[in-house]
Design a protein around this motif. Structure first.
Motif, mmCIF file in Angstrom:
data_model
loop_
_atom_site.group_PDB
_atom_site.id
_atom_site.type_symbol
_atom_site.label_atom_id
_atom_site.label_comp_id
_atom_site.label_asym_id
_atom_site.label_seq_id
_atom_site.Cartn_x
_atom_site.Cartn_y
_atom_site.Cartn_z
ATOM 1 N N SER A 1 27.648 39.859 45.300
ATOM 2 C CA SER A 1 26.358 40.399 44.888
ATOM 3 C C SER A 1 25.546 39.288 44.239
ATOM 4 O O SER A 1 26.083 38.497 43.467
ATOM 5 N N PRO A 2 24.234 39.214 44.553
ATOM 6 C CA PRO A 2 23.420 38.181 43.905
ATOM 7 C C PRO A 2 23.376 38.353 42.384
ATOM 8 O O PRO A 2 22.997 37.435 41.677
ATOM 9 N N GLU A 3 23.788 39.527 41.897
ATOM 10 C CA GLU A 3 23.745 39.760 40.456
ATOM 11 C C GLU A 3 25.010 39.270 39.761
ATOM 12 O O GLU A 3 25.070 39.232 38.533
ATOM 13 N N ASP A 4 26.036 38.950 40.530
ATOM 14 C CA ASP A 4 27.287 38.529 39.901
ATOM 15 C C ASP A 4 28.002 37.495 40.766
ATOM 16 O O ASP A 4 28.694 37.839 41.719
ATOM 17 N N LEU A 5 27.834 36.225 40.412
ATOM 18 C CA LEU A 5 28.500 35.161 41.163
ATOM 19 C C LEU A 5 29.716 34.640 40.399
ATOM 20 O O LEU A 5 30.273 33.594 40.743
#
Lengths: 327, 340
Positions: B247-251
């Motif tokens: 997810s782009p919110e959690d790398l």
């Protein structure tokens, strides 16, 4: 005032887009991220660099496509007119993809410039093929011409995309748009272009309505059909081009928003345009938020979500068409 | 109706019986050949070579490397990516000599393959379907990946052994394998501190970030140097046996001791613009390595020829990234603007 309700729905969708996602954000983050932004804090970055650009992209592209769909449907008196179905999206996408492939640059400026010639040529082509230049725009003829053009342009998109290195990712973006690349897209410039398109649309709205009374009657009322058609095609080019530059081709949005908007606005084109812009922005933002939740942490592209929602709406509208009817 | 049916039914049965008989006849020579020829068991069944192959069509996106390593130039290659003639990248070019293989792009053209009159079709890592396999098998014997590996997940050792057997050069295969394994063992000996530390080969493309894992060539490359995947990444679901998307919110699953970006010069700008990357410890402490198209390609091909090529170019950047000093700059990362 029913328009107010649409505005409330839009605000709720925007709020949802900022607050709902894979990462849970504490209420304090919203203020902190704006006042004392910390680029090393994942929560701040999520809000400012991931969700906010996506929201802006969704608002710009959604509103632009809402206006584009409304103008196309009013101009052609065809409830199935939509930048996606009639190939204008695909035209912009093809020009963009071809240009960036040939020039080897895909930065913001390049995307901003290349999106419009494709949209302009495609909208002109479909209008001419559909008999628009002779003032004879039957729903069936236009839809067929558009579907054919769309298929042709999509296959050209595949042909260009599939020889590229990043094959699948590039291909996916140019077949079904998404808001995930918002940070690398020219949001500011495209917002301005879409707004310009919207203003022109509001200005010429009464003349488009006059045109829909039929060529002879509208000339009697002092309207120049050719000028109005050119203005309407300019609006479609500006709004669709801006939407594709920001989000890639988003299908069905321009199709389903205007009939829904007419439920609120009635048959007043200016009001319909305003409601369509708001409803389009709300719908695309909603589709994007839903798409990031359904299969988290993987995401479903906004362009696929709108197609999923829009497919049934397309059938519903198609069922309601009767010979001779315009809505 | 009742009259029309009976005459037809027996003939159908007899035809089926005939087919079964014919099948048995066809199968018979193959059974005999098993004792004399080279027998390969793979994901789509069993293939027997009467004699070592010489005209090889290599359909795998990376398998022409392996054929070339034996000094045999394939008559056909498959285009994966990159602007190199015949799809042969620099590490394999010296082995090509004067040969001019026909390069196939996109879907496999059965006609093109047939026109090359091959005596072996190498389908490992090609993604061809069982139906395509059946059609190609009418042209020449086709080899697929062993059943235990996913489509693109055959390890280079297994691939080298398979090709070596098919070419009748089994000894050379073992020599090639032990040569590369020695090279990797020497690198591990030079860097005993790498053992057990975490490393990730990641990508960012078209707004999507992900990591290579499990059976992927790039993940295996890191593993062969002693690294392991971070726990957070190891827990995410593997897609198609070789990668995962984030997810782009959690790398945060990418936040390893060593973060290698599988990229290219033209995609570097997107990576630099990726704000979430700057929340990672690997960024803050300068533990990122940028693999440009050529080096990323060598890791991606993951062949007996490309792996030493990649190692030679990545050993120093890896050491710089992992030297424990956040101030040391990894030149490849700094050059494209990734360094803090």
């Amino acid at each position: 005032m029913r328009m107010l309700w649409v505005a409330v729905v839009l605000m709720l969708c925007a709020l949802g887009s900022l607050t709902i996602g894979v990462r849970a954000l504490a209420p304090s983050v919203y203020l902190d991220a704006l006042l004392t932004f910390d680029p090393s804090d994942p929560a701040h970055v999520t809000l400012v660099a991931v969700r906010l650009p996506r929201l802006l992209a969704g608002l710009i592209a959604g509103a632009a496509l809402g206006v584009a769909g409304t103008v196309m449907q009013a101009l052609t008196r065809n409830p199935l007119a939509d930048p996606g179905i009639l190939g204008v999206n695909a035209g912009a996408a093809f020009a963009l993809l071809l240009g960036t492939s040939l020039i080897g640059r895909s930065d913001e400026a390049m995307v901003a410039v290349l999106s419009f010639p494709g949209a302009a040529l495609a909208s002109l082509a479909v209008f001419a093929l559909g008999g628009g230049l002779r003032g004879d725009v039957g729903p069936v003829r236009l839809t067929l011409a558009g579907a054919a053009l769309n298929a042709l342009l999509l296959s050209l998109v595949s042909a260009v995309a599939l020889v590229r290195q990043e094959t699948l990712d590039v291909f996916r973006f140019w077949v079904a748009g998404s808001l995930t690349q918002a940070t690398t897209r020219p949001l500011g410039a495209m917002a301005a272009v879409a707004a310009l398109g919207g203003i022109i649309a509001l200005v010429i709205a009464p003349r488009i309505e006059a045109l829909s009374l039929g060529g002879a009657l509208s000339r009697g009322l002092g309207t120049h059909p050719r000028r109005v058609q050119a203005g309407a095609l300019l609006v479609v080019t500006l709004t669709t081009g801006a939407a594709v530059a920001v989000a890639g081709p988003i299908a069905f949005l321009g199709l389903m928003v205007p009939p829904l908007a007419r439920l609120v606005s009635g048959h007043n084109l200016r009001a319909e345009m305003v409601v369509s812009a708001m409803a389009g922005a709300a719908l695309l933002t909603f589709a994007d938020t839903l798409g990031r939740l359904l299969m988290a942490p993987s995401e479903i592209r906004a362009g696929i979500m709108t197609a999923l929602i829009g497919g049934p709406v397309f059938l519903w509208i198609a069922r309601r068409i009767r010979p001779g009817s315009t809505t | 109706m009742s009259l029309a049916h009976p005459p037809k039914a027996p003939s159908r049965i007899s035809r089926r019986g005939l087919l079964a008989g014919a099948g048995a006849l066809l199968a018979a020579p193959a059974v005999m050949a098993q004792t004399s020829g080279l027998r390969f068991v793979h994901a789509y069944g069993e293939t027997v070579l009467e004699r070592p192959a010489r005209r090889v069509v290599s359909l795998g996106y990376n398998t022409h490397d392996t054929v070339l390593a034996f000094g045999v130039a394939p008559v056909g290659t498959r285009y994966w990516y990159g602007d190199y003639a015949y799809g042969v990248w620099p590490w394999a070019q010296p082995y090509l000599g004067e040969a001019k293989p026909v390069m196939m792009t996109g879907e496999v053209s059965i006609e093109t393959v047939a026109s090359l009159a091959p005596d072996l079709i190498l389908g490992t890592g090609s993604g061809i379907s069982q139906a395509e396999y059946a059609m190609l098998s009418q042209i020449a014997p086709v080899l697929m990946q062993p059943e235990e590996f996913s489509t693109y997940g055959t390890p280079w050792q297994s691939e080298t052994r398979t090709v070596g057997r098919a070419l009748g050069m089994e000894d050379k295969a073992e020599a090639l394998i032990s040569g590369v394994e020695t090279t990797f063992a020497a690198a591990r000996d030079r860097h005993p501190d790498w053992a057990g530390r975490t490393a990730v080969a990641a990508w960012h493309d078209g707004g999507q970030t992900g990591a290579f894992m499990a059976e992927d060539t790039r993940a295996r490359f890191l593993k062969e140097l002693g690294f392991r995947a971070p726990d957070a990444l190891a827990e995410t679901a593997v897609i198609d046996g070789f990668y995962t998307t984030l997810s782009p919110e959690d790398l945060s699953p990418l936040d390893a001791d060593l973060l290698v970006w599988i990229s290219s010069a033209e995609r570097a700008a997107d990576l630099v613009a990726l704000a979430m990357r700057r929340t990672l410890g690997a960024y803050a402490e300068g533990r990122e390595v940028f693999a440009d198209e050529l080096i990323a390609g060598a890791m991606s091909f993951g062949s007996v020829l490309s792996l030493p090529y990649a190692l030679e170019r990545l050993e120093e950047p890896f050491a710089l990234a992992l030297d424990g000093d956040p101030a040391t700059v990894v030149p490849s990362a700094a050059k494209v603007g990734l360094a803090p």
